[in-house]
Scaffold this motif. Structure first.
Motif, PDB file in Angstrom:
ATOM      1  N   UNK A 129     -12.946  18.284 -29.286  1.00 29.66           N
ATOM      2  CA  UNK A 129     -12.453  18.194 -30.660  1.00 29.66           C
ATOM      3  C   UNK A 129     -13.629  17.786 -31.544  1.00 29.66           C
ATOM      4  N   UNK A 130     -14.222  18.706 -32.286  1.00 28.05           N
ATOM      5  CA  UNK A 130     -15.465  18.372 -32.989  1.00 28.05           C
ATOM      6  C   UNK A 130     -15.311  17.287 -34.050  1.00 28.05           C
ATOM      7  N   UNK A 131     -14.195  17.302 -34.804  1.00 30.26           N
ATOM      8  CA  UNK A 131     -14.021  16.272 -35.829  1.00 30.26           C
ATOM      9  C   UNK A 131     -13.974  14.884 -35.188  1.00 30.26           C
ATOM     10  N   UNK A 132     -13.251  14.797 -34.077  1.00 27.33           N
ATOM     11  CA  UNK A 132     -13.133  13.531 -33.361  1.00 27.33           C
ATOM     12  C   UNK A 132     -14.486  13.100 -32.809  1.00 27.33           C
ATOM     13  N   UNK A 133     -15.170  14.022 -32.127  1.00 26.37           N
ATOM     14  CA  UNK A 133     -16.461  13.705 -31.525  1.00 26.37           C
ATOM     15  C   UNK A 133     -17.470  13.236 -32.559  1.00 26.37           C
ATOM     16  N   UNK A 134     -17.555  13.949 -33.675  1.00 23.15           N
ATOM     17  CA  UNK A 134     -18.527  13.607 -34.704  1.00 23.15           C
ATOM     18  C   UNK A 134     -18.194  12.289 -35.383  1.00 23.15           C
ATOM     19  N   UNK A 135     -16.925  12.077 -35.686  1.00 27.20           N
ATOM     20  CA  UNK A 135     -16.543  10.813 -36.325  1.00 27.20           C
ATOM     21  C   UNK A 135     -16.846   9.629 -35.410  1.00 27.20           C
ATOM     22  N   UNK A 136     -16.449   9.742 -34.141  1.00 28.86           N
ATOM     23  CA  UNK A 136     -16.694   8.648 -33.205  1.00 28.86           C
ATOM     24  C   UNK A 136     -18.180   8.398 -33.019  1.00 28.86           C
ATOM     25  N   UNK A 137     -18.958   9.485 -32.924  1.00 26.36           N
ATOM     26  CA  UNK A 137     -20.396   9.332 -32.758  1.00 26.36           C
ATOM     27  C   UNK A 137     -21.044   8.671 -33.959  1.00 26.36           C
ATOM     28  N   UNK A 138     -20.666   9.109 -35.159  1.00 24.14           N
ATOM     29  CA  UNK A 138     -21.231   8.522 -36.370  1.00 24.14           C
ATOM     30  C   UNK A 138     -20.824   7.056 -36.508  1.00 24.14           C
ATOM     31  N   UNK A 139     -19.581   6.760 -36.148  1.00 24.25           N
ATOM     32  CA  UNK A 139     -19.146   5.373 -36.265  1.00 24.25           C
ATOM     33  C   UNK A 139     -19.864   4.489 -35.247  1.00 24.25           C
ATOM     34  N   UNK A 140     -20.079   5.028 -34.038  1.00 25.45           N
ATOM     35  CA  UNK A 140     -20.784   4.252 -33.028  1.00 25.45           C
ATOM     36  C   UNK A 140     -22.269   4.132 -33.346  1.00 25.45           C
ATOM     37  N   UNK A 141     -22.776   5.057 -34.155  1.00 24.24           N
ATOM     38  CA  UNK A 141     -24.177   5.007 -34.592  1.00 24.24           C
ATOM     39  C   UNK A 141     -24.451   3.749 -35.408  1.00 24.24           C
ATOM     40  N   UNK A 142     -23.500   3.384 -36.270  1.00 26.18           N
ATOM     41  CA  UNK A 142     -23.691   2.243 -37.177  1.00 26.18           C
ATOM     42  C   UNK A 142     -23.166   0.950 -36.553  1.00 26.18           C
ATOM     43  N   UNK A 143     -24.005  -0.076 -36.523  1.00 22.85           N
ATOM     44  CA  UNK A 143     -23.550  -1.428 -36.199  1.00 22.85           C
ATOM     45  C   UNK A 143     -23.849  -2.289 -37.418  1.00 22.85           C
ATOM     46  N   UNK A 144     -22.781  -2.706 -38.090  1.00 24.87           N
ATOM     47  CA  UNK A 144     -22.903  -3.459 -39.338  1.00 24.87           C
ATOM     48  C   UNK A 144     -22.507  -4.908 -39.072  1.00 24.87           C
ATOM     49  N   UNK A 145     -23.413  -5.823 -39.351  1.00 23.21           N
ATOM     50  CA  UNK A 145     -23.161  -7.257 -39.132  1.00 23.21           C
ATOM     51  C   UNK A 145     -23.215  -7.991 -40.466  1.00 23.21           C
ATOM     52  N   UNK A 146     -22.282  -8.918 -40.651  1.00 25.95           N
ATOM     53  CA  UNK A 146     -22.162  -9.644 -41.916  1.00 25.95           C
ATOM     54  C   UNK A 146     -22.471 -11.123 -41.705  1.00 25.95           C
ATOM     55  N   UNK A 147     -22.961 -11.794 -42.733  1.00 27.21           N
ATOM     56  CA  UNK A 147     -23.124 -13.259 -42.632  1.00 27.21           C
ATOM     57  C   UNK A 147     -21.756 -13.926 -42.555  1.00 27.21           C
ATOM     58  N   UNK A 148     -21.728 -15.130 -42.011  1.00 30.63           N
ATOM     59  CA  UNK A 148     -20.463 -15.865 -41.921  1.00 30.63           C
ATOM     60  C   UNK A 148     -19.827 -15.964 -43.310  1.00 30.63           C
ATOM     61  N   UNK A 149     -18.563 -15.629 -43.455  1.00 27.56           N
ATOM     62  CA  UNK A 149     -17.934 -15.658 -44.780  1.00 27.56           C
ATOM     63  C   UNK A 149     -17.769 -17.078 -45.305  1.00 27.56           C
ATOM     64  N   UNK A 150     -17.952 -17.213 -46.597  1.00 29.01           N
ATOM     65  CA  UNK A 150     -17.777 -18.508 -47.240  1.00 29.01           C
ATOM     66  C   UNK A 150     -16.503 -18.562 -48.077  1.00 29.01           C
ATOM     67  N   UNK A 151     -15.802 -17.435 -48.156  1.00 26.37           N
ATOM     68  CA  UNK A 151     -14.577 -17.371 -48.945  1.00 26.37           C
ATOM     69  C   UNK A 151     -13.752 -16.180 -48.484  1.00 26.37           C
TER      70      UNK A 151
END
Length: 451
Positions: free
Chosen positions: A85-107
């Motif tokens: 399923x190309x839409x599924x494969x591409x979406x999952x791959x692109x999402x797994x490509x990005x690792x986004x980390x945030x600072x501890x929330x203050x609010x």
């Protein structure tokens, strides 16, 4: 000394791969999402980005060096019989490509800002996947590189004389559309083919992010925490029990706070994939396909034999992990140009890496055990209301496999960690929560995934 061919392929494979999107498009996805959220909510916390580039690269698995004509033809037949399923494969791959980390929330506003960014980024990734899908519809279309990379990582660590002795030099790998947690080994006349679910790496990374999110936010627990945890993992359960499109798995995103969590999610996923690859190589080295066929031809009930083969393949994979530790320890202690304290540090680092990898493997079985039990809960309670498989797979129960692994480790320092202990507690608590729902609420939690 001859060069290790698998190490050479890791260096040269890049020439056989193509990027899914270019750098400019990647920047547009990352920073365009941020600009949109800032426009709607105002300035907020600044995330840290990491990219798992094996998801940016795609390739024709039949064109890699070391793949025979018969294996190449078999890969094509698998894709023709059960198309990707190309839409599924591409979406999952692109999402797994990005690792986004945030600072501890203050609010609360910081939490809402991060959640909004994740939502917008996912929306842009889904649009990108749809726009690119037509290029990936052919049976021989390009596939994410992570499967080949895991295979080469494992093979490059094996002594060449053992690779030849057990005919592992004839093995190739491919990504296929099969909703299985483990891979599948196909026995062919000129060498086995390991076929891994093309959604497996993104699924594992999502589960690791899910666990790390709840582990790192224990002090932020709110009244809806358990319901969010159940709803966030039910889609994964249904992927393995009813073949739900894997894009549904990540509809409930998880926020990582602290960039160390992002690095840990990547490391855990790598260790889990490599164990699965080593497990499949165990089937080949132990001649399981031929032996299983002989049992079938003799008219025996093969369930017990099949289960013993799975335990044996797990033990084989654990043995490869130990062999790597021993080899690295020998190199560290015999290096003539290292001071004693440097040798000690390298040995200690090697032991720490081994224990970390073992921890990732234990989590793999904790996840499988949860998905098995949660699927059985849905199946028992919602018979006739949901179309679910009779069983997740033909393997022994994941809890039994983990018990065997721990028994194999009995003579060693038994690995444990706060994360592993928490994972067992979290998964049991989430399962207990699902069991407390009445049938209608349980059905609605599943229908939300299927609709």
């Amino acid at each position: 000394m001859a060069e290790n061919v698998y190490q050479r392929w890791m260096r040269e494979d890049n020439d056989r791969c193509l990027p899914v999107v270019d750098g400019k498009h990647l920047e547009g996805l990352m920073y365009g999402s941020m600009a949109y959220v800032i426009e709607k909510l105002g300035e907020g916390p600044k995330p840290t980005f990491a990219l798992d580039l094996e998801h940016l690269q795609v390739a024709d698995y039949g064109a890699f060096e070391g793949v025979s004509d018969l294996q190449r033809q078999f890969i094509l037949k698998l894709h023709e019989a059960d198309p990707i399923r190309p839409e599924e494969m591409l979406f999952l791959g692109l999402q797994s490509l990005f690792i986004v980390s945030w600072p501890k929330p203050e609010s609360v506003a910081d939490i809402e800002f991060a959640a909004a960014y994740n939502f917008v980024l996912n929306k842009y990734l889904a649009e990108t996947a749809l726009n690119l899908a037509d290029k990936f519809r052919a049976p021989s279309a390009l596939l994410p590189y992570w499967g080949r990379l895991s295979f080469l990582r494992v093979m490059a660590e094996l002594p060449e004389e053992h690779v030849t002795r057990y005919k592992l030099d004839k093995v190739a790998c491919a990504l296929v559309k099969r909703a299985k947690f483990n891979a599948t080994t196909f026995a062919l006349d000129d060498g086995a083919l390991i076929g891994a679910n093309y959604a497996l790496e993104p699924i594992l990374k999502h589960l690791n992010k899910y666990l790390l999110h709840y582990f790192s936010t224990k002090e932020m627990a709110g009244p809806k925490r358990l319901s969010r945890a159940w709803e966030g993992i039910v889609p994964t359960v249904l992927h393995f029990w009813s073949d739900v499109d894997a894009t549904r798995i990540t509809r409930s995103t998880t926020t990582l706070y602290d960039e160390r969590m992002g690095a840990m999610a990547h490391r855990l996923t790598v260790d889990q994939l490599d164990f699965i690859m080593m497990h499949e190589l165990g089937h080949v080295a132990l001649d399981h396909p031929r032996r299983l066929k002989a049992e079938k031809d003799s008219g025996f009930n093969i369930k017990t034999v099949r289960h013993e083969f799975e335990y044996a393949a797990d033990a084989f994979a654990l043995g490869l992990m130990r062999s790597k530790l021993v080899a690295n320890t020998r190199i560290a202690t015999e290096a003539p140009d290292r001071a004693d304290d440097a040798r000690v540090k390298r040995v200690t680092d090697g032991l720490r890496d081994y224990q970390s990898s073992l921890g990732g493997v234990y989590l793999l079985f904790v996840y499988m055990d949860f998905i098995q039990q949660a699927g059985e809960l849905l199946q028992t309670r919602l018979k006739g209301k949901l179309r679910l498989r009779d069983a997740m797979d033909s393997h022994p129960r994941a809890s039994d496999r983990l018990d065997r692994l721990e028994l194999t480790n009995l003579g060693e320092y038994l690995y444990t960690s706060p994360l592993e202990r928490y994972s067992r507690q979290l998964m049991q608590t989430v399962l207990d929560y699902g069991a407390t729902l009445d049938d209608e609420a349980l059905l609605q939690s599943a229908i939300g995934t299927l609709s």
